[in-house]
Design a protein around this motif. Structure first.
Motif, mmCIF file in Angstrom:
data_model
loop_
_atom_site.group_PDB
_atom_site.id
_atom_site.type_symbol
_atom_site.label_atom_id
_atom_site.label_comp_id
_atom_site.label_asym_id
_atom_site.label_seq_id
_atom_site.Cartn_x
_atom_site.Cartn_y
_atom_site.Cartn_z
ATOM 1 N N GLU A 21 17.941 105.212 -61.923
ATOM 2 C CA GLU A 21 17.004 104.677 -62.914
ATOM 3 C C GLU A 21 17.452 103.298 -63.395
ATOM 4 O OE1 GLU A 21 16.297 107.519 -66.084
ATOM 5 O OE2 GLU A 21 15.844 109.100 -64.642
ATOM 6 N N ASP B 297 16.544 100.814 -60.761
ATOM 7 C CA ASP B 297 15.101 100.554 -60.813
ATOM 8 C C ASP B 297 14.757 99.614 -61.970
ATOM 9 O OD1 ASP B 297 14.707 102.194 -58.610
ATOM 10 O OD2 ASP B 297 14.044 103.922 -59.802
ATOM 11 N N LYS B 298 15.363 99.834 -63.118
ATOM 12 C CA LYS B 298 15.095 98.976 -64.285
ATOM 13 C C LYS B 298 15.633 97.565 -64.074
ATOM 14 C CE LYS B 298 12.742 101.707 -66.824
ATOM 15 N NZ LYS B 298 11.337 101.392 -67.075
ATOM 16 N N GLU C 12 13.219 95.777 -61.940
ATOM 17 C CA GLU C 12 12.066 95.397 -62.764
ATOM 18 C C GLU C 12 12.398 94.171 -63.625
ATOM 19 O OE1 GLU C 12 9.308 97.472 -66.249
ATOM 20 O OE2 GLU C 12 10.571 98.734 -64.986
ATOM 21 N N ARG C 13 13.616 94.146 -64.180
ATOM 22 C CA ARG C 13 14.030 93.014 -65.017
ATOM 23 C C ARG C 13 14.139 91.738 -64.199
ATOM 24 N NH1 ARG C 13 17.533 89.819 -67.641
ATOM 25 N NH2 ARG C 13 17.826 90.054 -69.899
#
Length: 90
Positions: free
Chosen positions: A19, A22-23, A26-27
């Protein structure tokens, strides 16, 4: 017994690691969009004022969450560096 006890916690850590990745992806994506806008407007990639504001908020949040502000600041400096490097390669 030991492995039976520790296994679910390791599975949780593995899930959280995924996770986090994944974040981070995204960032970086958001930073790349910002980088495109900066480029169009002739602005530099690095904004030290913004970076310091982010780090100040991270330190405040760390204290509220009863976490070590210095450690989280170091982590976020690396996250910022990751994003800046991605913007510079753009």
């Amino acid at each position: 017994m030991y492995m039976d006890e520790i296994r679910p916690h390791r599975e949780t850590i593995d899930r959280l690691n995924n996770e986090i990745i994944d974040k981070l992806k995204e960032r970086v994506g958001a930073a790349l969009k910002i980088g495109e806008i900066k480029k169009r407007h002739g602005k530099p990639v690095v904004d030290k004022t913004r970076e310091q504001a982010i780090l100040d908020r991270i330190r405040e949040k760390a204290e509220v969450k009863d976490m070590d502000p210095d450690s989280l600041e170091r982590i976020f400096k690396e996250i910022i560096r990751l994003c800046v490097e991605a913007e510079e390669r753009q």
